[in-house]
Design a protein around this motif. Structure first.
Motif, PDB file in Angstrom:
ATOM      1  N   GLY A  81      -4.436   4.230   7.283  1.00 14.93           N
ATOM      2  CA  GLY A  81      -4.332   2.856   7.469  1.00 14.93           C
ATOM      3  C   GLY A  81      -3.822   2.329   5.973  1.00 14.93           C
ATOM      4  N   PHE A  82      -3.531   1.056   5.934  1.00 15.48           N
ATOM      5  CA  PHE A  82      -3.273   0.392   4.920  1.00 15.48           C
ATOM      6  C   PHE A  82      -4.012  -0.757   4.453  1.00 15.48           C
ATOM      7  CE2 PHE A  82       0.434   2.462   6.574  1.00 15.48           C
ATOM      8  CZ  PHE A  82       0.902   3.178   5.636  1.00 15.48           C
ATOM      9  N   GLY A  83      -4.356  -0.979   3.104  1.00  8.66           N
ATOM     10  CA  GLY A  83      -5.229  -2.222   2.767  1.00  8.66           C
ATOM     11  C   GLY A  83      -4.283  -3.559   2.279  1.00  8.66           C
ATOM     12  N   GLU A  84      -4.754  -4.044   1.092  1.00  7.63           N
ATOM     13  CA  GLU A  84      -4.032  -4.900   0.578  1.00  7.63           C
ATOM     14  C   GLU A  84      -2.524  -4.463   0.183  1.00  7.63           C
ATOM     15  OE1 GLU A  84      -8.213  -5.268  -0.854  1.00  7.63           O
ATOM     16  OE2 GLU A  84      -6.734  -3.719  -0.628  1.00  7.63           O
ATOM     17  N   ARG A  85      -1.603  -5.613  -0.039  1.00  8.76           N
ATOM     18  CA  ARG A  85      -0.239  -5.274  -0.291  1.00  8.76           C
ATOM     19  C   ARG A  85       0.100  -6.591  -0.689  1.00  8.76           C
ATOM     20  NH1 ARG A  85       5.102  -6.332   1.102  1.00  8.76           N
ATOM     21  NH2 ARG A  85       6.567  -4.270   1.245  1.00  8.76           N
ATOM     22  N   PHE A  86       0.673  -6.384  -2.318  1.00 10.40           N
ATOM     23  CA  PHE A  86       1.132  -7.402  -2.972  1.00 10.40           C
ATOM     24  C   PHE A  86       2.513  -7.314  -3.504  1.00 10.40           C
ATOM     25  CE2 PHE A  86      -3.490  -6.728  -3.433  1.00 10.40           C
ATOM     26  CZ  PHE A  86      -3.932  -7.831  -3.136  1.00 10.40           C
ATOM     27  N   GLU A  87       3.426  -8.207  -3.350  1.00  8.15           N
ATOM     28  CA  GLU A  87       4.828  -8.314  -3.953  1.00  8.15           C
ATOM     29  C   GLU A  87       4.619  -9.104  -5.285  1.00  8.15           C
ATOM     30  OE1 GLU A  87       8.130  -9.416  -1.636  1.00  8.15           O
ATOM     31  OE2 GLU A  87       7.077  -8.607   0.086  1.00  8.15           O
ATOM     32  N   THR A  88       5.197  -8.368  -6.395  1.00 12.83           N
ATOM     33  CA  THR A  88       5.217  -9.036  -7.657  1.00 12.83           C
ATOM     34  C   THR A  88       6.509  -9.156  -8.131  1.00 12.83           C
ATOM     35  OG1 THR A  88       4.917  -7.247  -8.967  1.00 12.83           O
ATOM     36  CG2 THR A  88       2.641  -8.259  -7.925  1.00 12.83           C
ATOM     37  N   GLU A  89       6.497  -9.989  -9.446  1.00 15.22           N
ATOM     38  CA  GLU A  89       7.831 -10.023 -10.159  1.00 15.22           C
ATOM     39  C   GLU A  89       7.569  -9.640 -11.558  1.00 15.22           C
ATOM     40  OE1 GLU A  89      11.146 -13.500 -11.544  1.00 15.22           O
ATOM     41  OE2 GLU A  89       9.637 -13.875  -9.670  1.00 15.22           O
TER      42      GLU A  89
END
Length: 100
Positions: A81-89
């Protein structure tokens, strides 16, 4: 620049196998400035992947590359599975070009 930080969970006892797949199958990807795979010291099965791309379109396009498709096919059976996912700049830093 476009960044992603995401947690992946390996099937129980399969983290080292999954790490090997992620590290051994990351040939050149146009637009990829950084691709870091790390063990999560707080989780026996956790893996963190940190990516920096020139833009989100290059990241999306990379998912269609033959070697990326092959890596996904090898990894899929041992991903729990997958946990947290964050998009950043990302703006720059050691190893990255400064943003203009």
């Amino acid at each position: 620049m476009y960044g992603l930080i995401g947690k992946m969970l390996a099937a129980s006892g399969k983290r080292e196998d999954l790490l090997a797949i992620l590290l051994d199958n990351n040939d050149t990807m146009p637009g990829c400035l950084s691709y870091i795979v790390a063990r999560d010291p707080a989780s026996e099965d956790g893996i963190w992947i940190t990516e920096v791309w020139t833009d989100s379109e290059k990241h999306q396009a990379s998912l269609q590359l033959p070697h990326v498709q092959a890596m996904i096919a090898m990894a899929r059976p041992i991903i729990a599975g997958f946990g947290e996912r964050f998009e950043t700049e990302p703006l720059g830093g050691i190893g990255l070009p400064a943003r203009v």
